[in-house]
Design an enzyme around this catalytic site. Structure first.
Site, PDB file in Angstrom:
ATOM      1  N   ASP A 107       0.870  -1.176   0.000  1.00 54.75           N
ATOM      2  CA  ASP A 107       0.000   0.000   0.000  1.00 54.75           C
ATOM      3  C   ASP A 107       0.908   1.228   0.000  1.00 54.75           C
ATOM      4  O   ASP A 107       1.789   1.350   0.868  1.00 54.75           O
ATOM      5  CB  ASP A 107      -0.863   0.049   1.262  1.00 54.75           C
ATOM      6  CG  ASP A 107      -1.933  -1.039   1.309  1.00 54.75           C
ATOM      7  OD1 ASP A 107      -1.871  -1.969   0.494  1.00 54.75           O
ATOM      8  OD2 ASP A 107      -2.826  -0.933   2.169  1.00 54.75           O
ATOM      9  N   SER A 247       8.373   4.861   5.405  1.00 55.88           N
ATOM     10  CA  SER A 247       9.182   3.884   4.695  1.00 55.88           C
ATOM     11  C   SER A 247       8.941   3.969   3.193  1.00 55.88           C
ATOM     12  O   SER A 247       7.964   4.559   2.746  1.00 55.88           O
ATOM     13  CB  SER A 247       8.845   2.475   5.170  1.00 55.88           C
ATOM     14  OG  SER A 247       8.161   2.499   6.388  1.00 55.88           O
TER      15      SER A 247
END
Length: 294
Positions: A107, A247
């Site tokens: 995602d 991230s």
């Protein structure tokens, strides 16, 4: 007919640059910086996020980031990191079984670029060339003319990621992060150089050739948790997870291996990231026929 993809403007400033402004341009920030660059402090922050003492942070975090917990397995979390790496409900992120389909590994907000000798790419507030990103001239030359996909995860995203195809994964290469060693934000006090910690491996995939897979951790506190050193991967198999911190996942494909969806390419060209979910089809194997839906 495919629905129009959701997109968001690329934010080149990013939260990391806001943090750097505070750390390098304010007196309290300078004091805090001395502690943060100490590896023991960063390690202590990780221990805290792993401990039961971090549990009170969970509810405010969910509320502030508008996270829909109905998507995830029900669990009584014993630490913030256990919550942050929560698992999605089984069957919620399905991968196409068609060999020709290229699916998103996570995602994220996706940007796509062509890799050239003079190309530079913004990853978590720092510009990299292919060579500086991988620390390898050989890899930079191999992927010249190919395609780079940058999947930016924000704190509200699902922080687990998967293999995009079946194949043989080779060993992981770890590149430590650097903070302090020239970022324009810090000019006027003392020169700064920053790179995020990252880890990459090569997947000799069944359908997309030699794919470079890279995980980029958050500055100072992010942790990359890959499960395998060398393995025979399966499409859609979970590859790893990020513990607390923003991230990024990066995929590099050799020239002539993939055809990325035109809408995603156009979004990137005009300064937008495309919102994708793990398993969403983002392109095709080069040379394959587009799926007409018939």
């Amino acid at each position: 007919m495919q629905n129009k993809r959701e997109r968001v403007p690329v934010n080149n400033k990013g939260i990391q640059n806001s943090i750097l402004r505070f750390l390098y341009q304010t007196k309290p920030g300078s004091f805090l910086l001395k502690a943060l660059v100490n590896p023991y402090v960063s390690e202590a922050a990780g221990y805290f996020m792993d401990s039961h003492f971090s549990v009170p942070l969970i509810k405010p975090f969910i509320k502030y980031n508008h996270i829909n917990m109905e998507e995830f397995e029900k669990c009584r979390y014993q630490s913030f990191n256990e919550f942050f790496t929560r698992k999605i409900k089984r069957g919620s992120r399905k991968f196409s079984t068609k060999d020709n389909d290229l699916c998103s590994p996570c995602d994220a907000k996706l940007s796509v670029y062509k890799i050239e000798d003079d190309s530079s790419f913004m990853v978590k507030g720092t510009y990299y060339t292919m060579q500086s990103l991988t620390k390898s001239h050989k890899l930079a030359q191999y992927y010249k003319g190919g395609t780079l996909c940058i999947f930016r995860l924000s704190v509200d995203d699902y922080h687990r990621y998967a293999y995009i195809d079946a194949g043989k994964q080779k060993k992981n290469h770890k590149i430590p992060g650097v903070l302090h060693t020239v970022n324009p934000i810090a000019c006027g006090r003392y020169p700064v150089y920053k790179e995020n910690s990252r880890e990459f491996s090569i997947l000799y995939s069944k359908n997309f050739g030699k794919v470079l897979m890279m995980e980029v951790g958050a500055m100072l506190v992010g942790r990359i948790c890959n499960y395998n050193e060398e393995t025979h991967a399966v499409r859609g198999q979970e590859k790893g997870k990020f513990e607390y911190g923003g991230s990024t996942i990066i995929l590099a494909f050799a020239k002539g291996r993939v055809l990325i969806d035109k809408e995603i390419i156009n979004n990137s060209r005009y300064g937008y990231e495309t919102l994708v979910k793990m398993g969403n089809i983002i392109g095709k194997k080069a040379g394959s026929r587009p799926d007409t839906g018939n």
